[in-house]
Design a protein around this motif. Sequence first.
Motif, PDB file in Angstrom:
ATOM      1  N   VAL A 167    -121.384  53.960  -6.058  1.00  0.00           N
ATOM      2  CA  VAL A 167    -120.929  55.352  -6.090  1.00  0.00           C
ATOM      3  C   VAL A 167    -119.513  55.423  -5.521  1.00  0.00           C
ATOM      4  CG1 VAL A 167    -121.364  57.705  -5.292  1.00  0.00           C
ATOM      5  CG2 VAL A 167    -123.295  56.193  -5.845  1.00  0.00           C
ATOM      6  N   LYS A 168    -118.574  55.937  -6.347  1.00  0.00           N
ATOM      7  CA  LYS A 168    -117.166  55.973  -5.922  1.00  0.00           C
ATOM      8  C   LYS A 168    -116.860  57.226  -5.116  1.00  0.00           C
ATOM      9  CE  LYS A 168    -113.907  54.586  -8.915  1.00  0.00           C
ATOM     10  NZ  LYS A 168    -113.180  54.550 -10.213  1.00  0.00           N
ATOM     11  N   ILE A 169    -116.227  57.005  -3.967  1.00  0.00           N
ATOM     12  CA  ILE A 169    -115.874  58.107  -3.077  1.00  0.00           C
ATOM     13  C   ILE A 169    -114.374  58.042  -2.806  1.00  0.00           C
ATOM     14  CG2 ILE A 169    -116.249  59.139  -0.789  1.00  0.00           C
ATOM     15  CD1 ILE A 169    -118.801  59.124  -2.474  1.00  0.00           C
ATOM     16  N   ALA A 170    -113.698  59.209  -2.918  1.00  0.00           N
ATOM     17  CA  ALA A 170    -112.259  59.272  -2.635  1.00  0.00           C
ATOM     18  C   ALA A 170    -112.033  59.953  -1.295  1.00  0.00           C
ATOM     19  CB  ALA A 170    -111.548  60.061  -3.738  1.00  0.00           C
ATOM     20  N   VAL A 171    -111.095  59.413  -0.535  1.00  0.00           N
ATOM     21  CA  VAL A 171    -110.764  59.988   0.762  1.00  0.00           C
ATOM     22  C   VAL A 171    -109.279  60.346   0.753  1.00  0.00           C
ATOM     23  CG1 VAL A 171    -110.775  59.603   3.253  1.00  0.00           C
ATOM     24  CG2 VAL A 171    -112.519  58.522   1.828  1.00  0.00           C
ATOM     25  N   VAL A 172    -108.964  61.578   1.138  1.00  0.00           N
ATOM     26  CA  VAL A 172    -107.582  62.052   1.103  1.00  0.00           C
ATOM     27  C   VAL A 172    -106.977  61.983   2.500  1.00  0.00           C
ATOM     28  CG1 VAL A 172    -106.071  63.953   0.465  1.00  0.00           C
ATOM     29  CG2 VAL A 172    -108.242  63.634  -0.752  1.00  0.00           C
ATOM     30  N   GLY A 173    -106.014  61.093   2.683  1.00  0.00           N
ATOM     31  CA  GLY A 173    -105.393  60.900   3.989  1.00  0.00           C
ATOM     32  C   GLY A 173    -106.054  59.753   4.725  1.00  0.00           C
ATOM     33  N   SER A 174    -105.285  59.102   5.624  1.00  0.00           N
ATOM     34  CA  SER A 174    -105.847  57.950   6.325  1.00  0.00           C
ATOM     35  C   SER A 174    -105.787  58.109   7.837  1.00  0.00           C
ATOM     36  CB  SER A 174    -105.142  56.671   5.885  1.00  0.00           C
ATOM     37  OG  SER A 174    -103.794  56.678   6.314  1.00  0.00           O
ATOM     38  N   GLY A 175    -105.874  59.350   8.295  1.00  0.00           N
ATOM     39  CA  GLY A 175    -105.920  59.608   9.728  1.00  0.00           C
ATOM     40  C   GLY A 175    -107.327  59.426  10.276  1.00  0.00           C
ATOM     41  N   PRO A 176    -107.532  59.799  11.539  1.00  0.00           N
ATOM     42  CA  PRO A 176    -108.812  59.526  12.205  1.00  0.00           C
ATOM     43  C   PRO A 176    -110.047  60.113  11.511  1.00  0.00           C
ATOM     44  CG  PRO A 176    -107.356  60.856  13.602  1.00  0.00           C
ATOM     45  CD  PRO A 176    -106.542  60.377  12.465  1.00  0.00           C
ATOM     46  N   ALA A 177    -109.961  61.331  10.985  1.00  0.00           N
ATOM     47  CA  ALA A 177    -111.127  61.918  10.308  1.00  0.00           C
ATOM     48  C   ALA A 177    -111.497  61.057   9.102  1.00  0.00           C
ATOM     49  CB  ALA A 177    -110.836  63.354   9.862  1.00  0.00           C
ATOM     50  N   SER A 178    -110.490  60.694   8.317  1.00  0.00           N
ATOM     51  CA  SER A 178    -110.716  59.918   7.100  1.00  0.00           C
ATOM     52  C   SER A 178    -111.237  58.521   7.411  1.00  0.00           C
ATOM     53  CB  SER A 178    -109.420  59.798   6.304  1.00  0.00           C
ATOM     54  OG  SER A 178    -108.975  61.060   5.891  1.00  0.00           O
ATOM     55  N   LEU A 179    -110.671  57.880   8.434  1.00  0.00           N
ATOM     56  CA  LEU A 179    -111.089  56.512   8.755  1.00  0.00           C
ATOM     57  C   LEU A 179    -112.542  56.499   9.239  1.00  0.00           C
ATOM     58  CD1 LEU A 179    -107.898  55.078  10.512  1.00  0.00           C
ATOM     59  CD2 LEU A 179    -108.593  54.827   8.121  1.00  0.00           C
ATOM     60  N   ALA A 180    -112.921  57.501  10.043  1.00  0.00           N
ATOM     61  CA  ALA A 180    -114.307  57.571  10.515  1.00  0.00           C
ATOM     62  C   ALA A 180    -115.250  57.786   9.338  1.00  0.00           C
ATOM     63  CB  ALA A 180    -114.462  58.704  11.536  1.00  0.00           C
ATOM     64  N   PHE A 181    -114.855  58.679   8.437  1.00  0.00           N
ATOM     65  CA  PHE A 181    -115.665  58.949   7.246  1.00  0.00           C
ATOM     66  C   PHE A 181    -115.789  57.682   6.401  1.00  0.00           C
ATOM     67  CE2 PHE A 181    -115.893  59.924   2.743  1.00  0.00           C
ATOM     68  CZ  PHE A 181    -116.985  60.786   2.674  1.00  0.00           C
ATOM     69  N   ALA A 182    -114.646  57.049   6.145  1.00  0.00           N
ATOM     70  CA  ALA A 182    -114.636  55.856   5.283  1.00  0.00           C
ATOM     71  C   ALA A 182    -115.511  54.757   5.883  1.00  0.00           C
ATOM     72  CB  ALA A 182    -113.198  55.368   5.106  1.00  0.00           C
ATOM     73  N   GLY A 183    -115.417  54.577   7.197  1.00  0.00           N
ATOM     74  CA  GLY A 183    -116.198  53.536   7.860  1.00  0.00           C
ATOM     75  C   GLY A 183    -117.695  53.763   7.700  1.00  0.00           C
ATOM     76  N   ASP A 184    -118.129  55.004   7.897  1.00  0.00           N
ATOM     77  CA  ASP A 184    -119.556  55.305   7.775  1.00  0.00           C
ATOM     78  C   ASP A 184    -120.045  55.164   6.339  1.00  0.00           C
ATOM     79  OD1 ASP A 184    -119.753  55.718  10.438  1.00  0.00           O
ATOM     80  OD2 ASP A 184    -120.418  57.812  10.324  1.00  0.00           O
ATOM     81  N   MET A 185    -119.234  55.605   5.400  1.00  0.00           N
ATOM     82  CA  MET A 185    -119.654  55.564   3.993  1.00  0.00           C
ATOM     83  C   MET A 185    -119.715  54.125   3.471  1.00  0.00           C
ATOM     84  SD  MET A 185    -120.507  58.563   3.105  1.00  0.00           S
ATOM     85  CE  MET A 185    -120.518  58.898   1.348  1.00  0.00           C
ATOM     86  N   VAL A 186    -118.745  53.309   3.862  1.00  0.00           N
ATOM     87  CA  VAL A 186    -118.747  51.929   3.368  1.00  0.00           C
ATOM     88  C   VAL A 186    -119.947  51.177   3.941  1.00  0.00           C
ATOM     89  CG1 VAL A 186    -117.292  50.690   5.067  1.00  0.00           C
ATOM     90  CG2 VAL A 186    -117.121  50.128   2.631  1.00  0.00           C
ATOM     91  N   LYS A 187    -120.343  51.529   5.176  1.00  0.00           N
ATOM     92  CA  LYS A 187    -121.541  50.914   5.772  1.00  0.00           C
ATOM     93  C   LYS A 187    -122.781  51.230   4.948  1.00  0.00           C
ATOM     94  CE  LYS A 187    -120.387  51.065  10.651  1.00  0.00           C
ATOM     95  NZ  LYS A 187    -120.614  51.822  11.880  1.00  0.00           N
ATOM     96  N   LEU A 201    -100.437  53.279   6.848  1.00  0.00           N
ATOM     97  CA  LEU A 201    -101.758  53.873   7.046  1.00  0.00           C
ATOM     98  C   LEU A 201    -101.954  54.321   8.499  1.00  0.00           C
ATOM     99  CD1 LEU A 201    -103.725  51.161   5.059  1.00  0.00           C
ATOM    100  CD2 LEU A 201    -103.325  53.519   4.320  1.00  0.00           C
ATOM    101  N   GLY A 202    -102.861  55.263   8.683  1.00  0.00           N
ATOM    102  CA  GLY A 202    -103.246  55.670  10.038  1.00  0.00           C
ATOM    103  C   GLY A 202    -102.982  57.128  10.358  1.00  0.00           C
ATOM    104  N   GLY A 203    -102.203  57.808   9.494  1.00  0.00           N
ATOM    105  CA  GLY A 203    -101.919  59.224   9.742  1.00  0.00           C
ATOM    106  C   GLY A 203    -101.285  59.417  11.107  1.00  0.00           C
ATOM    107  N   VAL A 204    -101.804  60.376  11.857  1.00  0.00           N
ATOM    108  CA  VAL A 204    -101.204  60.726  13.152  1.00  0.00           C
ATOM    109  C   VAL A 204    -101.227  59.546  14.126  1.00  0.00           C
ATOM    110  CG1 VAL A 204    -103.310  61.616  14.254  1.00  0.00           C
ATOM    111  CG2 VAL A 204    -101.093  62.594  14.857  1.00  0.00           C
ATOM    112  N   LEU A 205    -102.153  58.623  13.939  1.00  0.00           N
ATOM    113  CA  LEU A 205    -102.209  57.448  14.820  1.00  0.00           C
ATOM    114  C   LEU A 205    -100.933  56.623  14.646  1.00  0.00           C
ATOM    115  CD1 LEU A 205    -105.863  56.285  14.038  1.00  0.00           C
ATOM    116  CD2 LEU A 205    -105.130  57.828  15.856  1.00  0.00           C
ATOM    117  N   ARG A 206    -100.328  56.732  13.447  1.00  0.00           N
ATOM    118  CA  ARG A 206     -99.139  55.948  13.136  1.00  0.00           C
ATOM    119  C   ARG A 206     -97.863  56.760  13.364  1.00  0.00           C
ATOM    120  NH1 ARG A 206     -99.172  50.572  12.022  1.00  0.00           N
ATOM    121  NH2 ARG A 206    -100.973  50.973  10.714  1.00  0.00           N
ATOM    122  N   TYR A 207     -97.796  57.942  12.756  1.00  0.00           N
ATOM    123  CA  TYR A 207     -96.530  58.671  12.830  1.00  0.00           C
ATOM    124  C   TYR A 207     -96.412  59.499  14.108  1.00  0.00           C
ATOM    125  CZ  TYR A 207     -98.717  63.113  11.387  1.00  0.00           C
ATOM    126  OH  TYR A 207     -99.490  64.239  11.339  1.00  0.00           O
ATOM    127  N   GLY A 208     -97.560  59.854  14.711  1.00  0.00           N
ATOM    128  CA  GLY A 208     -97.521  60.794  15.824  1.00  0.00           C
ATOM    129  C   GLY A 208     -97.565  60.160  17.201  1.00  0.00           C
TER     130      GLY A 208
END
Lengths: 489, 260
Positions: A167-187, A201-208
């Motif tokens: 099942v294909k899932i798209a995630v918009v943005g790669s900040g903390p919300a997206s990474l947590a979501f992606a991690g749980d879904m891939v599991k 990559l990393g959103g606010v973790l990277r630019y902020g």
Amino acid sequence: MNEYLQAERAQEWREVLRKSMKNKDRTAIPRVKMPEVDPEVRCHTYDEVNLGLTEVMAREESHRCLDCVDPTCITGCPVEINIPKFIKNIERGEFVEAARTLKETSALPAVCGRVCPQERQCESKCFYTLKLKKEPVAIGYLERFAADYERQSGQISVPETDPANGVKIAVVGSGPASLAFAGDMVKKGYDVTVFEALHELGGVLRYGIPEFRLPNEIVDVEIDGLQKMGVKFVTNCIVGKTISQEYLKEEGYQGIFVGSGAGLPNFMNIPGENLIGIMSCNEYLTRVNLMQAADPESDTPIYKGKRVAVIGGGNTAMDAVRTARRLGAEKAMIIYRRSEDEMPARIEEIKHAKEEGIEFYTLHNPIRYEGDERGRVQRMLLQKMQLGEPDQSGRRRPVAIEGDTIWLEVDEVIVSVGVSPNPLIPQSFSGLEVTSWGTIVVDSDTMQTADEMIYAGGDIVRGGATVILAMGDGRKAAKAMHNNFMNSK
Amino acid sequence: MNKIIAKEYFSEKVVRLEVEAPLIAKSRKAGHFVIVRVGKKGERVPYTIADSDPKKGTITLVIQRVGKSSEKVCSLEVGDYITDMVGPLGKATHIENFGTVVCAGGGVGVAPMLPIIEAMKKAGNRVISVLAARTKELVILEEQVAKYSDEVIIMTDDGSYGEMGLITQGIEKIIQREKVDLCVTIGPAVMMKFVALLTKRYEVPTLASLNTIMVDGTGMCGACRVTVGGKTKFVCIDGPEFDAHQVDFDEMLMRLKAYN
């Protein structure tokens, strides 16, 4: 949840550990102090300020945890880390196992151990805080210790994933919300692709967040871990611009998570705010963090003001003012319209800023700027304030003291008075319900939007919050989306 | 990574690049721009898209060497790669049948004007294009512009080609001659400022496409902010096209020199 926690707690090794030391002796141990780089030294480098606990320190601190029957600390954690289990693993010297425990529920433990406001979350719910009226167990320091130990040991574990379900899932943005979501879904076996607008990559973790608080290397390792679990990342791709909602559907994506963040800086709309040398905290931090503008080889320019004023009292304001100090500001100032008690920044950030010689102009509010003949900011007029009645946020409202103003000479001003949700997704997606603030409306239990295949979380929903709350949203959305797929089978 | 498919010199300083970018080629419309970064230490710089070929999966950029970053892009050869490119960004030009539209492009600004000329013509407008440059060699894309224009007027500062004079003189002549329903202008900020002053005097509605300093290009930083009608706007998400009569060009000119 409770049964699981009790079963874990009943394991023999935990029983043995609990009996190995009296609670009286455990509570007598003073809370560990985080080793830090000397303020005089760190003002001139981007190296991380907090050095992390040593093994001896971490094990000593882990003895303070009483392994409570009712671990209230977990209720303070938006991603529900099994806190006693990881701490007891540290106590028995199983540091890698401690890191594995963190990864059961947190996609980014090394990040959270550094940037979470633990004093308002897990540590505020610790037995020591609630009942003993003592300093809480240093859960955040221990979390960082376990995550760092695993990374430095070279024994990084890749959490197990369920068999691929296609099942294909798209995630918009790669900040903390997206990474947590992606991690749980891939599991859970989903085929997850994360689309990021920027080139990194990393959103606010990277630019902020600056490197002295969160080194880029830490973000790289966490993202690398997700990649190893099977998450695919696409940079330079703006969902809603480069590819559309329809395109995602045509490509067979069955679920979308929007974690596009709060990418629109607020300004105060006061005279002179567009003078040269006045910029948003997002611009300043993006130049320094994402574009590495302080590196002489970088093509991206940056001001290195000598008298820098940062407007605001949040964590981002502290990040900006401490960055200015490192770029050579002789006078680096925080201008905040309320008093220090109302500052939203973490206590640790305020403490670090003060140690680094940052001057605090609390109860001051800028009302106009003036520049030189080339349009460069030269001075700012500050209105002195006093605290009045509490407002909706419960904080005492700042009120201007009529006629009481001062001029302050500045050559750079960084405006850090909040951000608004990025309008790209709300403008380009159909079927979403959007508030007048521009945030996406979701069901607060499931993070599902008005369009049943789209979920959202983080600042695009909250308008401006913390890394860990964003991650909590991502986890919640993953759980709900997964349940939804299971039920519709 | 986006591969350079073709490269052509319009003049010593102006280069036309055709770049592989299938998704952008498919979704871009007239008025959109991309952010380009060359090299790991490179800066993020906006360039308006001049053309695209969705079948080939390419977009065209016309870039003038003016500084370090444009120099880096212009020095790329066929087969080289642009490190990062993202888009299409900004709001597309509002296209409809206005009646008579004057498209006034100065220097390299003619390149991003080309898709607007084409779209305006296809929407049924009478299109009069005014191309201005310092001297003959700097007049670009004349043939392509002519294909979609009812009339092309060329102005050069030194009179080496077309008529001698500024772009404003070319526009004024048209306005005095016939009713103009809309003017669109793209070029150096100072040129657009004077076009706006002229058309305001004649009350001809005018759009200007602004090219300010940007970092992310997605609304995140606010480096690109301009004052339009007394309000602060972000060129990257509110623009790049604005009502030229409302734009504070003096402030924009000042801000363009922020890092000079």
